[in-house]
Design a protein around this motif. Sequence first.
Motif, PDB file in Angstrom:
ATOM      1  N   MET A 164       0.805  -1.217   0.000  1.00 20.49           N
ATOM      2  CA  MET A 164       0.000   0.000   0.000  1.00 20.49           C
ATOM      3  C   MET A 164       0.842   1.272   0.000  1.00 20.49           C
ATOM      4  N   ASP A 165       2.142   1.169   0.178  1.00 19.18           N
ATOM      5  CA  ASP A 165       2.988   2.362   0.137  1.00 19.18           C
ATOM      6  C   ASP A 165       2.828   3.050  -1.219  1.00 19.18           C
ATOM      7  N   PHE A 166       2.746   4.360  -1.196  1.00 18.60           N
ATOM      8  CA  PHE A 166       2.483   5.089  -2.443  1.00 18.60           C
ATOM      9  C   PHE A 166       3.620   6.052  -2.767  1.00 18.60           C
ATOM     10  N   VAL A 167       3.726   6.361  -4.048  1.00 20.79           N
ATOM     11  CA  VAL A 167       4.854   7.121  -4.560  1.00 20.79           C
ATOM     12  C   VAL A 167       4.715   8.619  -4.256  1.00 20.79           C
ATOM     13  N   LEU A 168       5.777   9.178  -3.711  1.00 18.07           N
ATOM     14  CA  LEU A 168       5.884  10.620  -3.517  1.00 18.07           C
ATOM     15  C   LEU A 168       6.751  11.253  -4.607  1.00 18.07           C
ATOM     16  N   TRP A 169       7.738  10.499  -5.069  1.00 18.63           N
ATOM     17  CA  TRP A 169       8.657  10.990  -6.096  1.00 18.63           C
ATOM     18  C   TRP A 169       9.106   9.796  -6.929  1.00 18.63           C
ATOM     19  N   LYS A 170       9.244   9.999  -8.239  1.00 20.98           N
ATOM     20  CA  LYS A 170       9.677   8.909  -9.105  1.00 20.98           C
ATOM     21  C   LYS A 170      10.658   9.422 -10.145  1.00 20.98           C
ATOM     22  N   PRO A 171      11.565   8.566 -10.596  1.00 19.05           N
ATOM     23  CA  PRO A 171      12.586   9.017 -11.558  1.00 19.05           C
ATOM     24  C   PRO A 171      11.987   9.319 -12.924  1.00 19.05           C
ATOM     25  N   SER A 172      12.635  10.235 -13.647  1.00 17.73           N
ATOM     26  CA  SER A 172      12.211  10.595 -15.006  1.00 17.73           C
ATOM     27  C   SER A 172      13.332  10.295 -15.988  1.00 17.73           C
ATOM     28  N   THR A 173      12.971   9.735 -17.103  1.00 22.35           N
ATOM     29  CA  THR A 173      13.927   9.558 -18.194  1.00 22.35           C
ATOM     30  C   THR A 173      14.095  10.891 -18.915  1.00 22.35           C
ATOM     31  N   ASP A 174      15.067  10.949 -19.816  1.00 19.21           N
ATOM     32  CA  ASP A 174      15.372  12.211 -20.483  1.00 19.21           C
ATOM     33  C   ASP A 174      14.213  12.746 -21.324  1.00 19.21           C
ATOM     34  N   ASP A 175      13.333  11.849 -21.786  1.00 19.18           N
ATOM     35  CA  ASP A 175      12.230  12.282 -22.644  1.00 19.18           C
ATOM     36  C   ASP A 175      10.982  12.680 -21.865  1.00 19.18           C
ATOM     37  N   LEU A 176      11.056  12.631 -20.530  1.00 20.00           N
ATOM     38  CA  LEU A 176       9.913  12.979 -19.685  1.00 20.00           C
ATOM     39  C   LEU A 176      10.217  14.217 -18.852  1.00 20.00           C
ATOM     40  N   PRO A 177       9.181  14.955 -18.416  1.00 16.19           N
ATOM     41  CA  PRO A 177       9.419  16.112 -17.559  1.00 16.19           C
ATOM     42  C   PRO A 177      10.142  15.670 -16.284  1.00 16.19           C
ATOM     43  N   GLY A 178      11.050  16.484 -15.811  1.00 17.46           N
ATOM     44  CA  GLY A 178      11.778  16.133 -14.599  1.00 17.46           C
ATOM     45  C   GLY A 178      12.410  17.348 -13.954  1.00 17.46           C
ATOM     46  N   TRP A 179      12.660  17.225 -12.667  1.00 16.65           N
ATOM     47  CA  TRP A 179      13.279  18.294 -11.889  1.00 16.65           C
ATOM     48  C   TRP A 179      14.365  17.673 -11.006  1.00 16.65           C
ATOM     49  N   ASP A 180      15.395  18.451 -10.733  1.00 15.56           N
ATOM     50  CA  ASP A 180      16.460  17.979  -9.856  1.00 15.56           C
ATOM     51  C   ASP A 180      15.939  17.857  -8.428  1.00 15.56           C
ATOM     52  N   SER A 181      16.414  16.834  -7.738  1.00 13.84           N
ATOM     53  CA  SER A 181      15.999  16.613  -6.355  1.00 13.84           C
ATOM     54  C   SER A 181      17.103  15.859  -5.618  1.00 13.84           C
ATOM     55  N   PRO A 182      17.017  15.730  -4.298  1.00  9.43           N
ATOM     56  CA  PRO A 182      18.013  14.938  -3.560  1.00  9.43           C
ATOM     57  C   PRO A 182      18.042  13.477  -3.990  1.00  9.43           C
ATOM     58  N   TRP A 183      17.025  13.028  -4.719  1.00 14.77           N
ATOM     59  CA  TRP A 183      16.926  11.615  -5.100  1.00 14.77           C
ATOM     60  C   TRP A 183      17.173  11.428  -6.600  1.00 14.77           C
ATOM     61  N   GLY A 184      17.676  12.483  -7.241  1.00 20.49           N
ATOM     62  CA  GLY A 184      17.934  12.426  -8.659  1.00 20.49           C
ATOM     63  C   GLY A 184      16.854  13.144  -9.452  1.00 20.49           C
ATOM     64  N   ARG A 185      17.061  13.212 -10.760  1.00 21.07           N
ATOM     65  CA  ARG A 185      16.079  13.887 -11.611  1.00 21.07           C
ATOM     66  C   ARG A 185      14.795  13.069 -11.642  1.00 21.07           C
ATOM     67  N   GLY A 186      13.685  13.734 -11.397  1.00 23.50           N
ATOM     68  CA  GLY A 186      12.411  13.016 -11.356  1.00 23.50           C
ATOM     69  C   GLY A 186      11.235  13.958 -11.330  1.00 23.50           C
ATOM     70  N   ARG A 187      10.094  13.406 -10.973  1.00 22.51           N
ATOM     71  CA  ARG A 187       8.863  14.190 -10.932  1.00 22.51           C
ATOM     72  C   ARG A 187       8.007  13.681  -9.769  1.00 22.51           C
ATOM     73  N   PRO A 188       7.081  14.518  -9.295  1.00 28.44           N
ATOM     74  CA  PRO A 188       6.294  14.124  -8.116  1.00 28.44           C
ATOM     75  C   PRO A 188       5.230  13.092  -8.437  1.00 28.44           C
ATOM     76  N   GLY A 189       4.837  12.332  -7.408  1.00 30.10           N
ATOM     77  CA  GLY A 189       3.651  11.489  -7.506  1.00 30.10           C
ATOM     78  C   GLY A 189       2.417  12.375  -7.488  1.00 30.10           C
ATOM     79  N   TRP A 190       1.274  11.768  -7.786  1.00 31.05           N
ATOM     80  CA  TRP A 190       0.045  12.557  -7.906  1.00 31.05           C
ATOM     81  C   TRP A 190      -0.378  13.187  -6.585  1.00 31.05           C
ATOM     82  N   HIS A 191      -0.358  12.429  -5.494  1.00 31.74           N
ATOM     83  CA  HIS A 191      -0.989  12.866  -4.254  1.00 31.74           C
ATOM     84  C   HIS A 191      -0.271  14.031  -3.577  1.00 31.74           C
ATOM     85  N   ILE A 192       1.062  14.075  -3.697  1.00 27.52           N
ATOM     86  CA  ILE A 192       1.828  15.061  -2.937  1.00 27.52           C
ATOM     87  C   ILE A 192       1.526  16.491  -3.365  1.00 27.52           C
TER      88      ILE A 192
END
Length: 467
Positions: free
Chosen positions: A183-211
């Motif tokens: 049941m654990d849900f995603v807060l942040w997930k990695p993004s490939t180069d062809d997807l929107p992404g932002w720098d973060s402490p966990w690498g380039r990625g994008r937020p999960g829906w709920h956050i």
Amino acid sequence: MTTIKLHNTKTRKKEVFTPLDPENVRMYVCGPTVYDRAHLGNARPVVVFDVLYRLLRHVYGPDHVTYVRNFTDVDDKINARAAETGRAISDITAETTQWFLDDMGALGALEPDHMPRATQYIPQMVEMIEALIAKGHAYEAEGHVLFAVDSWREKYGKLSGRSIDDMIAGARVEVAPYKKNPMDFVLWKPSTDDLPGWDSPWGRGRPGWHIECSAMSYELLGESFDIHGGGNDLMFPHHENEIAQSCCAHPEGSFAKMWLHNEMLQVEGKKMSKSLGNFFTVRDLLDQGIPGEVIRFVFLSTHYRKPMDWTAEKAREAKDTLWKWRQLTDGSERHRRPHLEVLEALADDLNTPLALSVLHKKFKEANTNEDASRFLATLEVLGLGRNWRDGFQNAVEDAIETVNHLKLLEKRMEAMRREAMQSKDFSEVDQMKAALSEAGVEVRMSKSDVKLIQGANFDPAKLESLK
């Protein structure tokens, strides 16, 4: 002051609404994911919470109410639409955001005080995720950050009334090897180069829906606010997850004090579905010549906590009613005070059907300019009246002309069918049915009569040849 009572989903009972701060009444409602036109079901919560917004403004004053409704402009559906069309994501989200505002404006909805876009609040989301990790409520795994449901186990599921064990057994959840609990849900997930992404402490990625909703509501309304709303399809998992991450990140607050959820929408008694041919966007109906005020009126005819059935017959009845009401209020100056009985109906858990029933009665009793002006003031509380937009009169006149035309065609078909039954030659009846079908009109024949129903592809211009 009018006493407002609302059904709180969290407590499952109707409660007197007492704002945390009467000088700053705060409401957050989940908005659309902007990748396509808003369908009819998307519009229902907009109208429901617009009525509540208007009521709160009337009771507490426009300067003392803050309404926030977000736009989700970073999402896998948007990414898929961009890949499918070859268009830039920013172009898609800008276009569909404006579509949404235009279509909801046509329904008489006021724009909220704040309409934040998820991409504008990425730093705040990252900050909240960092706080959840620091407090032991989230963990990093394989470039993802997940909320640890077990850290909130005793309280998770209270809004929807589910236990974690039941949810694991019955829910379709994403099973991933890096999850500690299914049941654990995603807060942040990695993004490939062809997807929107932002720098973060966990690498380039994008937020999960709920956050996004947790971060934006905190920034704009604080750790505690009065009302959180949305469709009941969002109750789980979206709203459940919002509560968990918000209360864990900001334990000093209570997040939303009251939760309101509207029921879903059907079309002609069936779930709206493209496969059934009964899928409408708001723009589809507007382009068919159905005024936005008519759509709004039909919505208000059913209590927000009951399933709503959109039918062509309800739309026709709404057109006729609004036309009569418009004639009463034309040229009237707005009265300072709307009818108390209507306000009382709205204050009783947004009982819009009762409010309309009162208006029907007041319309019949109206016989002076004073009556007409007060009637107009009352309509405005419901989002009608003076807010009728340019072209409403012509649109309603056209719609009524169409209804009358269909009634004449019904009589003609009944006569044609009687003659065909005598002659046994149904060729003219079949030709008429084919022409009506081409115009998007459904022909329903019974032993006693003929009914012509406007369908999803109704085109009044194609009826011209049948006059």
